[in-house]
Design a protein around this motif. Structure first.
Motif, PDB file in Angstrom:
ATOM      1  N   LYS A  24     -53.851 -77.460  -2.747  1.00  0.00           N
ATOM      2  CA  LYS A  24     -54.131 -77.489  -4.196  1.00  0.00           C
ATOM      3  C   LYS A  24     -52.892 -77.909  -4.972  1.00  0.00           C
ATOM      4  CE  LYS A  24     -57.915 -74.293  -4.831  1.00  0.00           C
ATOM      5  NZ  LYS A  24     -58.076 -72.904  -4.433  1.00  0.00           N
ATOM      6  N   ALA A  25     -51.721 -77.386  -4.568  1.00  0.00           N
ATOM      7  CA  ALA A  25     -50.470 -77.729  -5.265  1.00  0.00           C
ATOM      8  C   ALA A  25     -50.149 -79.216  -5.100  1.00  0.00           C
ATOM      9  CB  ALA A  25     -49.324 -76.871  -4.728  1.00  0.00           C
ATOM     10  N   LEU A  26     -50.401 -79.750  -3.910  1.00  0.00           N
ATOM     11  CA  LEU A  26     -50.164 -81.191  -3.683  1.00  0.00           C
ATOM     12  C   LEU A  26     -51.115 -82.012  -4.568  1.00  0.00           C
ATOM     13  CD1 LEU A  26     -49.042 -83.684  -2.112  1.00  0.00           C
ATOM     14  CD2 LEU A  26     -50.807 -83.249  -0.387  1.00  0.00           C
ATOM     15  N   TYR A  27     -52.404 -81.638  -4.572  1.00  0.00           N
ATOM     16  CA  TYR A  27     -53.393 -82.373  -5.364  1.00  0.00           C
ATOM     17  C   TYR A  27     -53.031 -82.331  -6.855  1.00  0.00           C
ATOM     18  CZ  TYR A  27     -56.795 -83.135  -1.570  1.00  0.00           C
ATOM     19  OH  TYR A  27     -57.435 -83.571  -0.439  1.00  0.00           O
ATOM     20  N   LYS A  28     -52.621 -81.132  -7.303  1.00  0.00           N
ATOM     21  CA  LYS A  28     -52.301 -80.979  -8.726  1.00  0.00           C
ATOM     22  C   LYS A  28     -51.116 -81.882  -9.094  1.00  0.00           C
ATOM     23  CE  LYS A  28     -51.567 -77.451 -12.208  1.00  0.00           C
ATOM     24  NZ  LYS A  28     -51.152 -76.080 -12.452  1.00  0.00           N
ATOM     25  N   THR A  29     -50.122 -81.926  -8.212  1.00  0.00           N
ATOM     26  CA  THR A  29     -48.936 -82.746  -8.452  1.00  0.00           C
ATOM     27  C   THR A  29     -49.334 -84.222  -8.573  1.00  0.00           C
ATOM     28  OG1 THR A  29     -47.692 -81.150  -7.152  1.00  0.00           O
ATOM     29  CG2 THR A  29     -46.609 -83.248  -7.576  1.00  0.00           C
ATOM     30  N   GLY A  86     -49.729 -87.145 -11.997  1.00  0.00           N
ATOM     31  CA  GLY A  86     -49.135 -88.477 -12.015  1.00  0.00           C
ATOM     32  C   GLY A  86     -47.794 -88.568 -11.297  1.00  0.00           C
ATOM     33  N   PHE A  87     -47.387 -87.479 -10.630  1.00  0.00           N
ATOM     34  CA  PHE A  87     -46.126 -87.545  -9.898  1.00  0.00           C
ATOM     35  C   PHE A  87     -46.371 -88.034  -8.483  1.00  0.00           C
ATOM     36  CE2 PHE A  87     -45.463 -84.010 -12.967  1.00  0.00           C
ATOM     37  CZ  PHE A  87     -44.489 -84.626 -13.723  1.00  0.00           C
ATOM     38  N   CYS A  88     -45.616 -89.040  -8.052  1.00  0.00           N
ATOM     39  CA  CYS A  88     -45.681 -89.471  -6.652  1.00  0.00           C
ATOM     40  C   CYS A  88     -44.462 -90.315  -6.319  1.00  0.00           C
ATOM     41  CB  CYS A  88     -46.981 -90.219  -6.350  1.00  0.00           C
ATOM     42  SG  CYS A  88     -47.223 -91.688  -7.327  1.00  0.00           S
ATOM     43  N   THR A  89     -44.317 -90.597  -5.039  1.00  0.00           N
ATOM     44  CA  THR A  89     -43.158 -91.362  -4.581  1.00  0.00           C
ATOM     45  C   THR A  89     -43.414 -92.870  -4.720  1.00  0.00           C
ATOM     46  OG1 THR A  89     -44.086 -90.982  -2.385  1.00  0.00           O
ATOM     47  CG2 THR A  89     -42.182 -89.648  -2.987  1.00  0.00           C
ATOM     48  N   ALA A  90     -42.370 -93.660  -4.488  1.00  0.00           N
ATOM     49  CA  ALA A  90     -42.441 -95.112  -4.757  1.00  0.00           C
ATOM     50  C   ALA A  90     -43.514 -95.835  -3.938  1.00  0.00           C
ATOM     51  CB  ALA A  90     -41.084 -95.740  -4.496  1.00  0.00           C
ATOM     52  N   ASP A  91     -43.764 -95.378  -2.702  1.00  0.00           N
ATOM     53  CA  ASP A  91     -44.771 -96.060  -1.874  1.00  0.00           C
ATOM     54  C   ASP A  91     -46.156 -95.984  -2.510  1.00  0.00           C
ATOM     55  OD1 ASP A  91     -44.358 -93.234  -1.167  1.00  0.00           O
ATOM     56  OD2 ASP A  91     -46.031 -93.528   0.198  1.00  0.00           O
ATOM     57  N   PHE A  93     -40.253 -84.822  -5.926  1.00  0.00           N
ATOM     58  CA  PHE A  93     -41.670 -84.640  -5.592  1.00  0.00           C
ATOM     59  C   PHE A  93     -41.880 -83.257  -4.945  1.00  0.00           C
ATOM     60  CE2 PHE A  93     -45.424 -85.712  -2.798  1.00  0.00           C
ATOM     61  CZ  PHE A  93     -46.333 -85.864  -3.826  1.00  0.00           C
ATOM     62  N   THR A  94     -40.970 -82.907  -4.057  1.00  0.00           N
ATOM     63  CA  THR A  94     -41.043 -81.588  -3.402  1.00  0.00           C
ATOM     64  C   THR A  94     -40.960 -80.472  -4.449  1.00  0.00           C
ATOM     65  OG1 THR A  94     -39.927 -82.567  -1.500  1.00  0.00           O
ATOM     66  CG2 THR A  94     -39.929 -80.157  -1.610  1.00  0.00           C
ATOM     67  N   ASP A  95     -40.006 -80.605  -5.386  1.00  0.00           N
ATOM     68  CA  ASP A  95     -39.848 -79.573  -6.421  1.00  0.00           C
ATOM     69  C   ASP A  95     -41.098 -79.459  -7.288  1.00  0.00           C
ATOM     70  OD1 ASP A  95     -37.364 -79.030  -5.466  1.00  0.00           O
ATOM     71  OD2 ASP A  95     -36.286 -80.243  -6.949  1.00  0.00           O
ATOM     72  N   LYS A  96     -41.723 -80.596  -7.604  1.00  0.00           N
ATOM     73  CA  LYS A  96     -42.951 -80.565  -8.416  1.00  0.00           C
ATOM     74  C   LYS A  96     -44.057 -79.804  -7.665  1.00  0.00           C
ATOM     75  CE  LYS A  96     -41.722 -83.227 -11.860  1.00  0.00           C
ATOM     76  NZ  LYS A  96     -41.302 -82.562 -13.093  1.00  0.00           N
ATOM     77  N   ILE A  97     -44.184 -80.080  -6.367  1.00  0.00           N
ATOM     78  CA  ILE A  97     -45.226 -79.383  -5.592  1.00  0.00           C
ATOM     79  C   ILE A  97     -44.943 -77.878  -5.603  1.00  0.00           C
ATOM     80  CG2 ILE A  97     -46.289 -79.095  -3.294  1.00  0.00           C
ATOM     81  CD1 ILE A  97     -45.609 -82.064  -2.771  1.00  0.00           C
ATOM     82  N   ILE A  98     -43.679 -77.523  -5.406  1.00  0.00           N
ATOM     83  CA  ILE A  98     -43.323 -76.098  -5.378  1.00  0.00           C
ATOM     84  C   ILE A  98     -43.639 -75.448  -6.727  1.00  0.00           C
ATOM     85  CG2 ILE A  98     -41.336 -74.504  -5.256  1.00  0.00           C
ATOM     86  CD1 ILE A  98     -40.254 -76.343  -2.985  1.00  0.00           C
ATOM     87  N   SER A  99     -43.366 -76.173  -7.821  1.00  0.00           N
ATOM     88  CA  SER A  99     -43.644 -75.565  -9.125  1.00  0.00           C
ATOM     89  C   SER A  99     -45.138 -75.436  -9.382  1.00  0.00           C
ATOM     90  CB  SER A  99     -42.937 -76.340 -10.249  1.00  0.00           C
ATOM     91  OG  SER A  99     -43.523 -77.604 -10.356  1.00  0.00           O
ATOM     92  N   ASN A 100     -45.959 -76.190  -8.644  1.00  0.00           N
ATOM     93  CA  ASN A 100     -47.424 -76.098  -8.804  1.00  0.00           C
ATOM     94  C   ASN A 100     -48.076 -75.094  -7.848  1.00  0.00           C
ATOM     95  OD1 ASN A 100     -48.019 -77.817 -10.956  1.00  0.00           O
ATOM     96  ND2 ASN A 100     -47.780 -79.622  -9.663  1.00  0.00           N
ATOM     97  N   LEU A 101     -47.278 -74.458  -7.021  1.00  0.00           N
ATOM     98  CA  LEU A 101     -47.877 -73.527  -6.030  1.00  0.00           C
ATOM     99  C   LEU A 101     -48.453 -72.285  -6.717  1.00  0.00           C
ATOM    100  CD1 LEU A 101     -45.324 -73.683  -3.097  1.00  0.00           C
ATOM    101  CD2 LEU A 101     -47.778 -73.990  -2.845  1.00  0.00           C
TER     102      LEU A 101
END
Ligand code: NAI
Length: 330
Positions: free
Chosen positions: A298-303, A307-312, A322-330
């Motif tokens: 859920k935290a990954l999906y929310k991130t 609109g947050f994602c890596t360059a690829d 990106f990791t910090d954003k996922i952690i803040s969405n946990l």
């Protein structure tokens, strides 16, 4: 606390492993990681990209999370991945392919699970030169290997609430080898009356996958078709940065992303940790930690939805942000 082997790999492996370990820890799940280095970085000191201690660790802990490992070209070392599959008899290659939020692809609502037989078929490596101008590769299909992979696919379908298992062959041409795989499927499927069955030829499947992939649920395939079709399905959901995978056997299971060690972006804070994280989520389900798996997903999906994602994937986040954003969405 559960101990799990972590092969942190080489290339981008250590960066994405670091990210995933941090996210799992932040979710509140305590795991004792038995960290095992492997790959090009250990060849010089230990003489092999897959030292014995790595296999011993997996045999001890039964479960491993594995980041990618470079296969040195032309140095005579066997691929670490092939060696792991062989030594641990990881007969099922599992690749769930599901659309992710904000990852732009041609199709929505793709949710396919590819179950590939991992030990035989044309990949048994039985080849010989008949004469100067002729080479022969032998396709091996056995009833026992077909039975266990088909059973695996149906058991997966039952325990993951899937509705249908579709067998993929070319049994109209290879009547004996693919015919055996198909007939075994028919026999085994009788024991799972709650799951719908479907039979399709691999060429027709490929055409339908690129036109209307939403119709498919669980696919079970012999090794060669499975290898090709699982990459096709990874492409349907956005490619390497988001494609998760697992190699599963009777006694051991190794969860790993589909992508390689990406030496071109090593150490640049550019790697997308999502594929390894999704593989870890699959692993948490496998060991029964469903609530932590769901929480992290859920935290990954929310991130991604934010609109947050890596360059690829077209974003501007580095691996760490990106990791910090996922952690803040946990
Ligand atoms: P690769 O998957 O490492 O890279 C292909 C392209 O995708 C590169 O441009 C790379 O930068 C990009 N990419 C891959 N993963 C990414 C990620 N997480 N985030 C952002 N971009 C990503 O494939 P390649 O270059 O063919 O292989 C490199 C090495 O990896 C080889 O030595 C190969 O043998 C090994 N390999 C290992 C695997 C494993 O350990 N399971 C699987 C596939 C390849």
């Amino acid at each position: 606390m559960r101990t799990i082997t972590l092969i942190n790999g080489d290339g981008i492996g250590p960066e994405i492993s670091d990210s995933v370990v941090k996210i799992i820890k932040a979710s509140g799940l305590e795991i004792d990681w038995d960290i095992q280095t492997a790959g090009t970085d250990v060849i010089e000191t230990e003489g092999s990209p897959l030292p014995k201690r790595v296999l011993e660790s997996i045999k001890r802990n039964k479960i491993a999370l594995k980041a990618p490992v470079t296969t040195p070209i032309g140095k005579g070392f066997r691929s670490v991945n092939v060696q792991l599959r062989k030594e641990l008899d990881l007969y099922a290659n599992l690749r769930p392919c599901k659309n992710l939020p904000n990852v732009k692809t041609k199709f929505e609502n793709v949710d396919i699970v590819v179950v590939r037989e991992n030990t035989e078929d044309l990949y048994a490596g039985i080849e010989h030169q008949v004469d100067e101008n002729t080479a022969e590769s032998i396709k091996i299909i056995t009833k026992s290997a077909s039975e266990r992979i088909v059973k695996f696919a149906f058991d997966y379908a039952v325990s993951n609430n899937r509705k249908e298992v579709c067998v993929v062959t070319k049994a109209n041409i290879m009547k004996l080898s693919d015919g055996l795989f198909l007939n075994t499927f028919r026999d085994v499927s009788n024991k799972y009356p709650q799951i719908k069955t479907r039979e399709i030829l691999v060429d027709n499947l490929c055409m339908q996958l690129v036109q209307n992939p939403e119709q498919f649920d669980v696919l079970v395939l012999p090794n060669l078709y499975g290898d090709i079709v699982s990459d096709l399905c990874a492409g349907l959901i956005g490619g390497l940065g988001v494609a998760r995978g697992a190699n599963i056997g009777k006694d051991y299971a190794v969860f790993e992303p589909v992508h390689g060690s990406a030496p071109d972006i090593k150490g640049q804070n550019k790697a997308n940790p999502s594929a390894l994280l999704l593989s870890a989520i699959e692993m948490l389900h496998y060991i029964g930690e469903h609530s932590f798996a769901d929480k992290i997903e859920k935290a990954l999906y929310k991130t991604l939805e934010q609109g947050f994602c890596t360059a690829d994937l077209g974003g501007s986040c580095g691996t760490k942000e990106f990791t910090d954003k996922i952690i803040s969405n946990l």
